[in-house]
Design a protein around this motif. Structure first.
Motif, short mmCIF file in Angstrom:
data_model
loop_
_atom_site.label_atom_id
_atom_site.label_comp_id
_atom_site.label_asym_id
_atom_site.label_seq_id
_atom_site.Cartn_x
_atom_site.Cartn_y
_atom_site.Cartn_z
N TRP A 1 -2.34 -14.12 2.72
CA TRP A 1 -3.01 -12.79 3.18
C TRP A 1 -2.18 -11.70 3.04
CZ3 TRP A 1 -7.54 -12.21 4.89
CH2 TRP A 1 -8.26 -13.37 5.31
N THR A 2 -0.85 -11.89 2.74
CA THR A 2 0.25 -10.87 2.18
C THR A 2 -0.44 -10.14 1.13
OG1 THR A 2 1.97 -11.98 3.32
CG2 THR A 2 2.48 -10.01 2.00
N LEU A 3 -0.87 -10.77 0.15
CA LEU A 3 -1.30 -10.11 -1.15
C LEU A 3 -2.76 -9.73 -0.64
CD1 LEU A 3 -1.08 -10.03 -4.22
CD2 LEU A 3 -2.50 -11.92 -4.42
N ARG A 4 -3.60 -10.13 0.14
CA ARG A 4 -4.81 -9.69 0.32
C ARG A 4 -4.66 -8.35 1.21
NH1 ARG A 4 -7.24 -15.49 2.19
NH2 ARG A 4 -7.06 -16.26 0.40
N GLY A 5 -3.66 -8.40 2.06
CA GLY A 5 -3.34 -7.09 2.86
C GLY A 5 -2.82 -6.18 1.93
N ALA A 6 -1.98 -6.26 1.05
CA ALA A 6 -1.48 -5.34 0.02
C ALA A 6 -2.86 -4.67 -0.57
CB ALA A 6 -0.65 -5.98 -0.91
N GLY A 7 -3.68 -5.57 -1.14
CA GLY A 7 -5.04 -4.97 -1.99
C GLY A 7 -5.82 -4.05 -0.84
N LEU A 8 -5.79 -4.67 0.51
CA LEU A 8 -7.01 -3.81 1.24
C LEU A 8 -6.05 -2.61 1.75
CD1 LEU A 8 -9.26 -4.05 3.18
CD2 LEU A 8 -7.83 -5.04 5.07
N LEU A 9 -4.76 -2.49 1.92
CA LEU A 9 -4.20 -1.36 2.21
C LEU A 9 -4.00 -0.22 1.17
CD1 LEU A 9 -2.18 0.50 4.20
CD2 LEU A 9 -0.36 -0.99 3.25
N SER A 10 -4.13 -0.77 -0.26
CA SER A 10 -4.06 0.13 -1.21
C SER A 10 -5.46 0.65 -1.27
CB SER A 10 -3.88 -0.74 -2.44
OG SER A 10 -4.19 -0.11 -3.78
N GLY A 11 -6.48 -0.11 -1.17
CA GLY A 11 -7.88 0.63 -0.89
C GLY A 11 -7.96 1.52 0.04
N VAL A 12 -7.43 1.49 1.15
CA VAL A 12 -7.38 2.49 2.11
C VAL A 12 -6.63 3.71 1.79
CG1 VAL A 12 -6.69 3.04 4.61
CG2 VAL A 12 -7.53 0.77 4.19
N LEU A 13 -5.51 3.40 1.15
CA LEU A 13 -4.87 4.70 0.64
C LEU A 13 -5.50 5.55 -0.50
CD1 LEU A 13 -1.24 3.21 0.87
CD2 LEU A 13 -2.23 4.83 2.54
N THR A 14 -6.22 4.69 -1.31
CA THR A 14 -6.90 5.34 -2.34
C THR A 14 -7.67 6.45 -2.03
OG1 THR A 14 -7.02 3.21 -3.50
CG2 THR A 14 -8.61 4.74 -4.34
N THR A 15 -8.76 6.29 -0.79
CA THR A 15 -9.26 7.31 -0.65
C THR A 15 -8.84 8.22 0.61
OG1 THR A 15 -10.55 5.83 0.67
CG2 THR A 15 -11.49 6.38 -1.51
N ALA A 16 -7.74 7.88 1.30
CA ALA A 16 -7.18 8.58 2.29
C ALA A 16 -6.18 9.60 1.76
CB ALA A 16 -6.56 7.48 3.43
N THR A 17 -5.24 9.18 1.03
CA THR A 17 -4.25 10.04 0.39
C THR A 17 -4.01 9.99 -1.11
OG1 THR A 17 -2.64 8.15 0.55
CG2 THR A 17 -2.90 9.37 2.72
N ALA A 18 -4.90 8.86 -1.86
CA ALA A 18 -4.73 8.99 -3.24
C ALA A 18 -3.33 8.20 -3.52
CB ALA A 18 -5.00 10.26 -3.98
N THR A 19 -2.64 7.82 -2.86
CA THR A 19 -1.25 7.29 -3.09
C THR A 19 -1.27 5.78 -2.90
OG1 THR A 19 -0.63 7.52 -0.74
CG2 THR A 19 -0.07 9.52 -2.35
N ASN A 20 -2.12 5.24 -3.89
CA ASN A 20 -2.53 3.94 -3.67
C ASN A 20 -1.55 2.76 -4.47
OD1 ASN A 20 -3.56 4.65 -6.07
ND2 ASN A 20 -5.37 3.61 -5.95
N GLY A 21 -0.50 3.41 -5.15
CA GLY A 21 0.29 2.51 -5.68
C GLY A 21 1.43 1.63 -5.25
N PRO A 22 1.95 1.96 -4.17
CA PRO A 22 3.06 1.55 -3.49
C PRO A 22 2.80 -0.10 -3.10
CG PRO A 22 3.19 3.58 -2.70
CD PRO A 22 1.96 3.50 -3.39
N PRO A 23 1.55 -0.37 -2.16
CA PRO A 23 1.04 -1.74 -2.15
C PRO A 23 0.99 -2.66 -3.34
CG PRO A 23 -0.06 -0.46 -0.72
CD PRO A 23 0.62 0.48 -1.83
N LEU A 24 0.46 -1.99 -4.30
CA LEU A 24 0.09 -2.76 -5.60
C LEU A 24 1.40 -3.05 -6.34
CD1 LEU A 24 -3.37 -1.02 -6.66
CD2 LEU A 24 -2.97 -3.20 -5.25
N VAL A 25 2.04 -2.10 -6.39
CA VAL A 25 3.44 -2.16 -6.93
C VAL A 25 4.17 -3.26 -6.44
CG1 VAL A 25 5.72 -1.09 -7.27
CG2 VAL A 25 3.62 0.16 -7.89
#
Length: 242
Positions: free
Chosen positions: A122-146
């Motif tokens: 679920w940690t990995l899934r959470g990183a993906g979900l958070l990255s998705g939220v940040l993609t459209t909220a701030t465009a800074t979706n890199g850190p969770p995927l990194v």
């Protein structure tokens, strides 16, 4: 004219950072662009330029892509996109910048400590979900995927190529979301148009610099970029500049 010249310079530097480290385009571009234009067009423009930049990189380095890692993350990233669009419409700019700071700092700790994220956890899934939220909220979706891909111990070329594929895959969906939400303004489109040649220039220079770094130097650069990004976001929050 000055506005678009500054946007050109910002996006050139951001594309150079992306080419060197495999991420960081939006972390560099969005806070600086938001000082030139409003945060919403900055996010939309950065997402549009990021798509082109990452699509080219993903195709050029396609033989290095870790398809398994991309599959485990992509659906969760896509699931987070609608939540991010809602946040971009509803939250004040200061709250968005605070989110950037907190997420980047958290991911810096994960990467620095070398924590593992279970491939099916679920940690990995959470990183993906958070990255998705940040993609459209701030465009800074890199850190969770990194953090997720670093924890998977991908070698540098696979790391860069897989990140590029993930970014390129979700950006068109994000742009459709912006359009439906009424966020695709003329200013965002103009900044993106100026940013395309800037991204080409910065990416070209960065690609030629990348070959000079070994794996150890690469890891230090990733960590350094995360720390710098965290500090920049915190300064924005503290100063109330946005």
């Amino acid at each position: 004219m000055t506005l678009y010249l500054l946007a050109f310079l910002v996006i050139t530097v951001a594309a150079f950072a992306q080419a060197i480290s495999g991420f960081g385009f939006s972390l560099v571009a969005v806070p600086l662009l938001a000082m030139i234009v409003d945060p919403q067009p900055a996010v939309v423009a950065a997402t549009m330029v990021s798509f082109t930049l990452n699509a080219v990189n993903a195709y050029g380095h396609r033989r290095h892509i870790d398809a398994g890692a991309a599959r485990r993350l992509l659906l969760w990233v896509l699931a987070g996109l609608p939540l991010g669009v809602l946040a971009l419409r509803m939250l004040p700019s200061g709250a968005l910048v605070a989110t950037i700071a907190l997420v980047t700092l958290g991911c810096t700790v994960v990467v620095w400590r070398g924590w593992h994220i279970a491939p099916g956890g679920w940690t990995l899934r959470g990183a993906g979900l958070l990255s998705g939220v940040l993609t459209t909220a701030t465009a800074t979706n890199g850190p969770p995927l990194v953090a997720a891909l670093q924890a998977m111990r991908l070698e540098p070329r696979a790391f860069r190529a897989t990140l590029a594929l993930l970014f390129a895959s979700v950006s068109p969906v994000a742009v459709v979301g912006f359009l439906l939400a009424g966020l695709l303004s003329s200013r965002a489109v103009l900044v993106a148009a100026v940013g395309l040649p800037a991204a080409a220039l910065g990416g070209w220079v960065g690609e030629r610099m990348f070959a000079r770094f070994d794996a150890g130097t690469f890891r230090r650069m990733v960590l350094g970029a995360l720390v710098v990004s965290s500090a920049a976001a915190l300064v924005k929050v503290g100063s109330g500049a946005l």
